[in-house]
Each structure stands twice: as structure tokens, then as C-alpha cells.
Enzyme design. Structure first.
Site, PDB file in Angstrom:
ATOM      1  N   THR A   1       0.809  -1.144   0.081  1.00  0.00           N
ATOM      2  CA  THR A   1       0.050  -0.091   0.012  1.00  0.00           C
ATOM      3  C   THR A   1       0.915   1.163   0.027  1.00  0.00           C
ATOM      4  O   THR A   1       1.905   1.255   0.668  1.00  0.00           O
ATOM      5  CB  THR A   1      -1.068   0.136   1.117  1.00  0.00           C
ATOM      6  OG1 THR A   1      -0.155   0.335   2.384  1.00  0.00           O
ATOM      7  CG2 THR A   1      -1.712  -1.306   1.341  1.00  0.00           C
TER       8      THR A   1
ATOM      9  N   GLY B   1       2.320   2.437  -2.444  1.00  0.00           N
ATOM     10  CA  GLY B   1       3.441   1.983  -3.473  1.00  0.00           C
ATOM     11  C   GLY B   1       4.200   3.015  -4.329  1.00  0.00           C
ATOM     12  O   GLY B   1       5.125   2.357  -5.322  1.00  0.00           O
TER      13      GLY B   1
ATOM     14  N   TYR C   1       0.758  12.167  15.288  1.00  0.00           N
ATOM     15  CA  TYR C   1       1.660  11.265  14.458  1.00  0.00           C
ATOM     16  C   TYR C   1       2.147  10.108  15.435  1.00  0.00           C
ATOM     17  O   TYR C   1       2.214   8.859  15.038  1.00  0.00           O
ATOM     18  CB  TYR C   1       2.788  11.725  13.847  1.00  0.00           C
ATOM     19  CG  TYR C   1       3.398  10.743  12.834  1.00  0.00           C
ATOM     20  CD1 TYR C   1       2.902  10.265  11.816  1.00  0.00           C
ATOM     21  CD2 TYR C   1       4.863  10.727  13.005  1.00  0.00           C
ATOM     22  CE1 TYR C   1       3.530   9.378  11.017  1.00  0.00           C
ATOM     23  CE2 TYR C   1       5.761  10.083  12.199  1.00  0.00           C
ATOM     24  CZ  TYR C   1       4.923   9.325  11.121  1.00  0.00           C
ATOM     25  OH  TYR C   1       5.850   8.506  10.558  1.00  0.00           O
TER      26      TYR C   1
END
Length: 248
Positions: free
Chosen positions: A12, A14, A149
Site C-alpha cells: 500500500t 507504493g 503522528y
């Protein structure tokens, strides 16, 4: 014979950075690789360069994840390697001043999207498959102005370890790679200008014992290592730190 001949790998996010580098390594080792990304033009261009298969999907969109699952099931069969890589840093800021939209966006892609990517694709994993999550060394640090994050990656590590326990009866291994500062486009995508980026990079290099930034290829090689059942067959629930000693 290449070690991943006749293996199907999903990466994913990519079309650039760590995802692109990992897809390249997997293809070089004989795997058939499907790469996903949100931007049609970018993912198709990357797939053409890599000799990969492209699929337009936003990891933060559950309908896209379900469409990916259905496409793999109908066209390609079982998955041998799953690298859940897509993620964003979001906007940096203090907890006091954090914007709820930024919070939701980061958590939606980095945590919720990764969780349901795994959830949807578990039925398609071959027994003995490898799953690798892209985490970050910030999952175990608590720096100011990076709370969202950091929290998204800490949550990711938690589900990765739970998945390792749940999937062990099927000999499916679930591991994490946690880079430190790595030369990719992710900070540019966060909206930082060149001068700010250069200042951050200089500061980061001074914080790293090895006095250099990592590369996407460094991380890709670790993902490939974990995906190889011949050399990493006894590794699950493991986190590999790739940060030049920054966590010390």
C-alpha cells in the site's frame, strides 16, 4: 531461482518513497507485486516503471479497501506478502492547538485504514504469509508537537502485535519496521518549504549517532528480510528499528 517466485505481494502506498523502494526489491526477487495509491496518474506511472500492477485505492477509505480485497480475490488469489505502508505525518503542532480535522485525517489513514486493510485481507492471506507494518521510531518517543503522528504509530504497533498472536496458528507472521529520519517525500507532502525542510534535516542529522539520514532502500531491505520465510521464519511480533541509533 529468485526467492519470491510465484509469490503475490501487496504494497500500500507504493507509488513513491519506502513503498516504491520495497516494491522494487520484491519484484527483483521474483514476486508479482500490486501497488496501491490514492492518485491514479502517480500509481500508474510507478507501476509502469516497476513492472508492477497498479490499483487506485485510498487507505483511509473503507470502500476502497473492500474494492481492493474483491479485486485481489477475483483476479489474483491468495496473498503471500502484505506490506501496509501508506501513511501521512499530518500537520505538526501542540496538543493545545491541535486541529480536530488533522487528528481525524492522520488517525484515519495511519491507524484505522491500516487496521481495516489487514482486517479485510486476512481471509486472502496464505497460511505462512508475511505481514509487515510500516511504523516509526516515534512510536516510542514523545517529542513535542508530534502527538498525533506518534500516537497513530504507537496504536499501529499495538494492533500489529495482537495480530501476530491471533494469526500465529496459521503460521502467518506479523512484524513492524520502524524507520527514523528517512529521505522521502513525506515531509514535503506535509507542506513544508525547502528552507524549513533543510533546517529540520540538519537538526535531525545532528541528533542521529551515525550522522546521516536513512534511505528508502534501507527500509525496503528490512521488509524483504522479514518477508522471507527461509530466514525470518521465527520472527513475529517483532519491531526492527532503522534509525541510525537515534532511539539510544
Amino acid at each position: 531461482m529468485s526467492r519470491f517466485n510465484n509469490k503475490l505481494a501487496i504494497v500500500t502506498g507504493g507509488n513513491s518513497g519506502i513503498g516504491y523502494a520495497t516494491a522494487k526489491e520484491l519484484i527483483a526477487e521474483g514476486a508479482k507485486v500490486i501497488i496501491t495509491g490514492r492518485r491514479k496518474e502517480a500509481i500508474e506511472k510507478a507501476a509502469e516503471e516497476l513492472k508492477a500492477i497498479s490499483f487506485v485505492a485510498d487507505q483511509g477509505n473503507l470502500e476502497n479497501i473492500e474494492a481492493l480485497r474483491n479485486e485481489i480475490q477475483s483476479q489474483y488469489g491468495k496473498i503471500d506478502i502484505l506490506f501496509i505502508n501508506a501513511g501521512i505525518t499530518g500537520i505538526l503542532g501542540s496538543i493545545e492547538n491541535m486541529d480536530s480535522k488533522n487528528f481525524d485525517n492522520v488517525m484515519n489513514i495511519n491507524f484505522r485504514g491500516a487496521y481495516f486493510t489487514l482486517s479485510n485481507l486476512i481471509p486472502l492471506l496464505n497460511d505462512g504469509a508475511s505481514v509487515v507494518f510500516l511504523s516509526s521510531n516515534v512510536a516510542t518517543t514523545y517529542k513535542p508537537n508530534s502527538s498525533v503522528y506518534q500516537a497513530s504509530k504507537a496504536a499501529l504497533n499495538s494492533i500489529a502485535k495482537t495480530a501476530a498472536a491471533e494469526l500465529a496458528p496459521r503460521k502467518i507472521r506479523v512484524n513492524m519496521v520502524s524507520p527514523g529520519p528517512t529521505k522521502t517525500e513525506i515531509m514535503t507532502k506535509a507542506g513544508l518549504d525547502t528552507e524549513t525542510l533543510n533546517g529540520i534535516n540538519e537538526w535531525l542529522i545532528n541528533e542521529i549517532p551515525l550522522k546521516k539520514m536513512g534511505s528508502a532502500e534501507d527500509v525496503a531491505k528490512a521488509v524483504v528480510y522479514l518477508s522471507d520465510n527461509n530466514i525470518a521464519s521465527f520472527m513475529t511480533g517483532t519491531e526492527i528499528l532503522i534509525d541510525g541509533g537515534m532511539i539510544l
